[in-house]
Design a protein around this motif. Structure first.
Motif, mmCIF file in Angstrom:
data_model
loop_
_atom_site.group_PDB
_atom_site.id
_atom_site.type_symbol
_atom_site.label_atom_id
_atom_site.label_comp_id
_atom_site.label_asym_id
_atom_site.label_seq_id
_atom_site.Cartn_x
_atom_site.Cartn_y
_atom_site.Cartn_z
ATOM 1 N N CYS A 1 97.078 85.158 60.541
ATOM 2 C CA CYS A 1 95.721 85.373 61.042
ATOM 3 C C CYS A 1 95.784 85.860 59.617
ATOM 4 O O CYS A 1 95.386 87.240 59.756
ATOM 5 N N MET A 2 95.287 85.245 57.904
ATOM 6 C CA MET A 2 95.156 85.688 57.297
ATOM 7 C C MET A 2 94.249 86.819 56.794
ATOM 8 O O MET A 2 94.145 87.232 56.195
ATOM 9 N N GLN A 3 92.782 86.446 58.000
ATOM 10 C CA GLN A 3 91.313 86.761 57.445
ATOM 11 C C GLN A 3 91.394 88.241 58.391
ATOM 12 O O GLN A 3 91.105 88.812 58.451
ATOM 13 N N CYS A 4 93.087 88.455 58.785
ATOM 14 C CA CYS A 4 92.757 89.561 60.176
ATOM 15 C C CYS A 4 92.620 91.041 59.189
ATOM 16 O O CYS A 4 93.276 91.364 58.022
ATOM 17 N N SER A 5 91.780 91.541 60.058
ATOM 18 C CA SER A 5 92.132 93.272 58.908
ATOM 19 C C SER A 5 93.213 93.690 59.248
ATOM 20 O O SER A 5 93.577 93.880 60.742
ATOM 21 N N GLU A 6 93.269 95.452 59.175
ATOM 22 C CA GLU A 6 94.564 96.007 59.833
ATOM 23 C C GLU A 6 94.385 96.584 61.310
ATOM 24 O O GLU A 6 94.991 96.718 61.927
ATOM 25 N N GLU A 7 92.626 96.779 61.437
ATOM 26 C CA GLU A 7 92.026 96.852 62.510
ATOM 27 C C GLU A 7 92.337 95.884 63.465
ATOM 28 O O GLU A 7 92.569 96.190 64.608
ATOM 29 N N GLU A 8 91.842 94.602 63.095
ATOM 30 C CA GLU A 8 91.806 93.665 64.526
ATOM 31 C C GLU A 8 93.777 93.088 64.491
ATOM 32 O O GLU A 8 94.271 93.539 65.710
ATOM 33 N N LEU A 9 94.404 94.002 63.551
ATOM 34 C CA LEU A 9 96.015 93.579 63.956
ATOM 35 C C LEU A 9 96.754 94.872 64.874
ATOM 36 O O LEU A 9 96.550 94.166 65.831
ATOM 37 N N ILE A 10 96.561 95.466 64.672
ATOM 38 C CA ILE A 10 96.292 96.765 65.802
ATOM 39 C C ILE A 10 95.519 96.893 66.912
ATOM 40 O O ILE A 10 96.664 96.567 67.627
ATOM 41 N N ALA A 11 94.498 96.037 66.977
ATOM 42 C CA ALA A 11 94.314 96.063 68.157
ATOM 43 C C ALA A 11 94.665 94.450 68.845
ATOM 44 O O ALA A 11 95.292 94.379 69.874
ATOM 45 N N LEU A 12 95.787 93.594 68.400
ATOM 46 C CA LEU A 12 96.228 92.162 69.325
ATOM 47 C C LEU A 12 97.075 93.123 69.449
ATOM 48 O O LEU A 12 97.564 92.446 70.350
ATOM 49 N N ILE A 13 97.775 93.876 68.292
ATOM 50 C CA ILE A 13 98.591 94.380 69.154
ATOM 51 C C ILE A 13 98.659 95.167 70.196
ATOM 52 O O ILE A 13 99.495 95.237 71.636
ATOM 53 N N GLU A 14 97.993 95.994 70.096
ATOM 54 C CA GLU A 14 97.784 96.862 71.639
ATOM 55 C C GLU A 14 97.647 96.092 72.649
ATOM 56 O O GLU A 14 97.765 95.989 73.601
ATOM 57 N N PHE A 15 97.064 94.554 72.519
ATOM 58 C CA PHE A 15 96.476 93.971 73.482
ATOM 59 C C PHE A 15 97.750 93.379 74.482
ATOM 60 O O PHE A 15 98.504 93.407 75.321
ATOM 61 N N MET A 16 98.496 92.344 73.199
ATOM 62 C CA MET A 16 99.685 92.109 73.659
ATOM 63 C C MET A 16 100.947 93.089 74.322
ATOM 64 O O MET A 16 101.435 92.829 74.745
ATOM 65 N N SER A 17 100.803 94.343 73.936
ATOM 66 C CA SER A 17 101.866 95.175 73.884
ATOM 67 C C SER A 17 101.418 95.934 75.820
ATOM 68 O O SER A 17 102.359 96.017 76.325
ATOM 69 N N GLY A 18 100.522 95.768 75.517
ATOM 70 C CA GLY A 18 99.626 96.717 76.388
ATOM 71 C C GLY A 18 100.011 98.462 76.231
ATOM 72 O O GLY A 18 99.696 98.927 77.070
ATOM 73 N N ALA A 19 99.788 98.665 75.294
ATOM 74 C CA ALA A 19 100.283 100.364 74.665
ATOM 75 C C ALA A 19 99.459 100.724 73.912
ATOM 76 O O ALA A 19 98.774 99.919 72.785
#
Length: 122
Positions: A100-118
């Motif tokens: 996801c080359m266009q993703c911001s750090e905030e979006e990446l963190i939100a995606l990690i939170e979604f996938m990890s459930g944490a």
């Protein structure tokens, strides 16, 4: 009429039961639920579908599966900075930016939170 020895039937039943048990143990999360889960935010769900889902819903990919808290726990324990660094720069089999080359750090963190459930510390 064709007769099958009782021992053969019993052996086949045991093998079938053993194989089913191995499959259940190998799948840390319900794969149908993992594939169906998406972030609630529509824009984030679109990014997830296009960049994360391919690897994070496929056990053969080697990536921690979305929703598998046990697989994500040691990664989350490393902290947000490490997770974000691995996501941005790539780590082992993960491509840089998670594709996801266009993703911001905030979006990446939100995606990690979604996938990890944490919830990650920011």
């Amino acid at each position: 009429m064709f007769r099958i020895p009782v021992l053969t039937i019993a052996a086949l039943a045991l093998l079938a039961g053993a194989a089913c048990g191995k499959q259940e143990a190998a799948a840390p999360a319900d794969s149908s639920a993992t594939v169906a889960a998406r972030p609630a935010d529509p824009a984030l769900a679109e990014v997830y579908d296009g960049s994360c889902k391919l690897c994070h819903t496929n056990p053969a990919a080697g990536a921690p599966l979305s929703g598998d808290r046990k697989a994500w726990a040691p990664r989350v324990a490393q902290g947000t900075d490490t997770l974000l660094d691995h996501t941005i720069n790539g780590y082992q089999g993960m491509p840089p930016m998670g594709m996801c080359m266009q993703c911001s750090e905030e979006e990446l963190i939100a995606l990690i939170e979604f996938m990890s459930g944490a919830k990650l510390d920011q």
